[in-house]
Scaffold this active site. Structure first.
Site, short mmCIF file in Angstrom:
data_model
loop_
_atom_site.label_atom_id
_atom_site.label_comp_id
_atom_site.label_asym_id
_atom_site.label_seq_id
_atom_site.Cartn_x
_atom_site.Cartn_y
_atom_site.Cartn_z
CE LYS A 149 -4.40 1.35 2.06
NZ LYS A 149 -5.14 1.62 0.84
N1 PXG Z 1 -7.70 -2.20 -3.06
C1 PXG Z 1 -7.07 -1.03 -3.08
C2 PXG Z 1 -6.26 -0.65 -4.25
C3 PXG Z 1 -7.18 -0.16 -1.99
O1 PXG Z 1 -6.56 1.02 -1.99
C4 PXG Z 1 -8.64 -1.77 -0.92
C5 PXG Z 1 -8.46 -2.58 -2.02
C6 PXG Z 1 -9.47 -2.25 0.24
O2 PXG Z 1 -8.65 -2.57 1.33
P1 PXG Z 1 -9.14 -2.43 2.84
O3 PXG Z 1 -7.99 -2.95 3.64
O4 PXG Z 1 -9.39 -0.98 3.08
O5 PXG Z 1 -10.35 -3.27 2.96
C7 PXG Z 1 -7.99 -0.52 -0.90
C8 PXG Z 1 -8.15 0.38 0.27
C9 PXG Z 1 -8.92 6.45 0.49
C10 PXG Z 1 -8.93 5.08 1.03
O6 PXG Z 1 -8.51 7.36 1.21
C11 PXG Z 1 -8.59 4.02 0.22
C12 PXG Z 1 -8.58 2.74 0.74
C13 PXG Z 1 -8.91 2.52 2.05
C14 PXG Z 1 -9.25 3.60 2.86
C15 PXG Z 1 -9.26 4.89 2.34
O7 PXG Z 1 -9.31 6.65 -0.66
N2 PXG Z 1 -8.24 1.73 -0.10
#
Ligand code: PXG
Length: 290
Positions: A149
């Site tokens: 990430k």
């Molecule tokens: N794929 C990608 C590419 C992400 O960035 C997820 C899947 C889902 O992962 P989680 O662990 O959250 O279930 C993500 C998560 C934002 C923001 O600020 C983006 C995410 C999570 C929280 C906030 O846009 N992406």
């Protein structure tokens, strides 16, 4: 608003980062997006574990222990008196001279923002949303592994722009071979013959924490759930589809590339999982106000 910045809580206006920070200059850093519900930080330890793994993968030494990171998150939420909100935790390579060499940056920068979050319109959670496949492919794991990430989100932002230009809120991203990976900020699930399916992370998807929570809920409800390589055909012919992410939570998908999914309404298994997810977010997590 109070922002955690390198060990201190400072006013929002003073929470600034150098233009020489390699997080900004090169996207050299890692982050997590977390949520608080009902005065608790949901899945805090899992987010910190993933942050530490992301940092390890890019050889970034976070100068705080796991416990110190968890404490810093809780402290920041408490300082802002937030009960339901969003937390952004970022660790960059730090400030250094120009040039890619990370050795130019002796001290990583760490900051934590605790704030409110705007969701997709509530109507989409009730009625489901439409997504489209976009031309931009997900990064190949051999280049920048999507399990990291990192602050390099341009791949996803390109896809998001394409979705918006296509008149929808979210983009379906394929890998370089054309298999389904995930959306720009969410993992994807389908239901076929009452079995829950999601792409394995090695195709090029983040190991989402909401994705893991959905797998746990499935186990609890004795719904079979497994990782499977999926094509767009599998999505088009699925009985149900939904996306998962910390920001999006669980959102039903009812149309993909103009094909109606299932009945065109959020499916029964999707609704059941959404309901249980909501319960868990209200009752689980690390308490902020003890
Ligand atoms: N794929 C990608 C590419 C992400 O960035 C997820 C899947 C889902 O992962 P989680 O662990 O959250 O279930 C993500 C998560 C934002 C923001 O600020 C983006 C995410 C999570 C929280 C906030 O846009 N992406």
């Amino acid at each position: 608003m109070q922002v955690y910045l390198n060990g201190r809580l400072v006013a929002k206006e003073e929470a600034t980062i150098s233009v020489f920070d390699h997080g900004l200059l090169y996207g050299d850093g890692v982050f997590e997006g977390l949520r608080t519900y009902n005065g608790r930080v949901f899945k805090l330890e899992k987010h910190i574990d993933r942050l530490i793994d992301s940092a390890k993968a890019i050889m970034l030494n976070i100068p705080l222990s796991k416990q110190e990171l968890m404490d810093a998150v809780v402290e920041t939420v408490r300082a802002n008196n937030i009960h339901d909100g969003y937390i952004r935790l970022v660790v960059t390579r730090g400030t250094g001279d120009l040039g890619l060499d990370p050795r130019k940056c002796p001290i990583p920068s760490i900051f934590i923002i605790a704030d409110k979050i705007t969701l997709y319109p509530a109507e989409l959670y009730q009625n489901g949303m439409e997504i489209i496949t976009v031309p931009t492919r997900r990064n190949i794991p051999e280049a920048l592994n999507p399990c990291i990430k990192s602050l390099n989100y341009l791949n996803n932002i390109m896809a998001k722009i394409e979705a918006i230009h296509g008149g929808v809120h979210e983009a379906l991203m394929l890998n370089s071979e054309g298999y389904v990976t995930e959306c720009t900020g969410d993992n994807i699930f389908i239901v076929r013959d009452k079995i829950l399916l999601t792409p394995p992370t090695w195709v090029g998807a983040l190991k989402g924490i909401t994705r893991d929570t959905v797998m746990d809920i499935a186990k609890e409800y004795k719904v079979e759930a497994k990782e499977e390589v999926l094509t767009r055909y599998d999505l088009y012919t699925a009985d149900e589809c939904f996306l998962t992410g910390t920001a999006a939570e669980i959102i039903p998908v009812i149309k993909i590339d103009s094909r109606i999914i299932g009945t065109g309404k959020p499916g029964d298994i999707t609704l059941k999982i959404m309901q249980r997810f909501k319960e868990l977010t209200q009752t689980e997590g690390v308490e902020v106000y003890k």
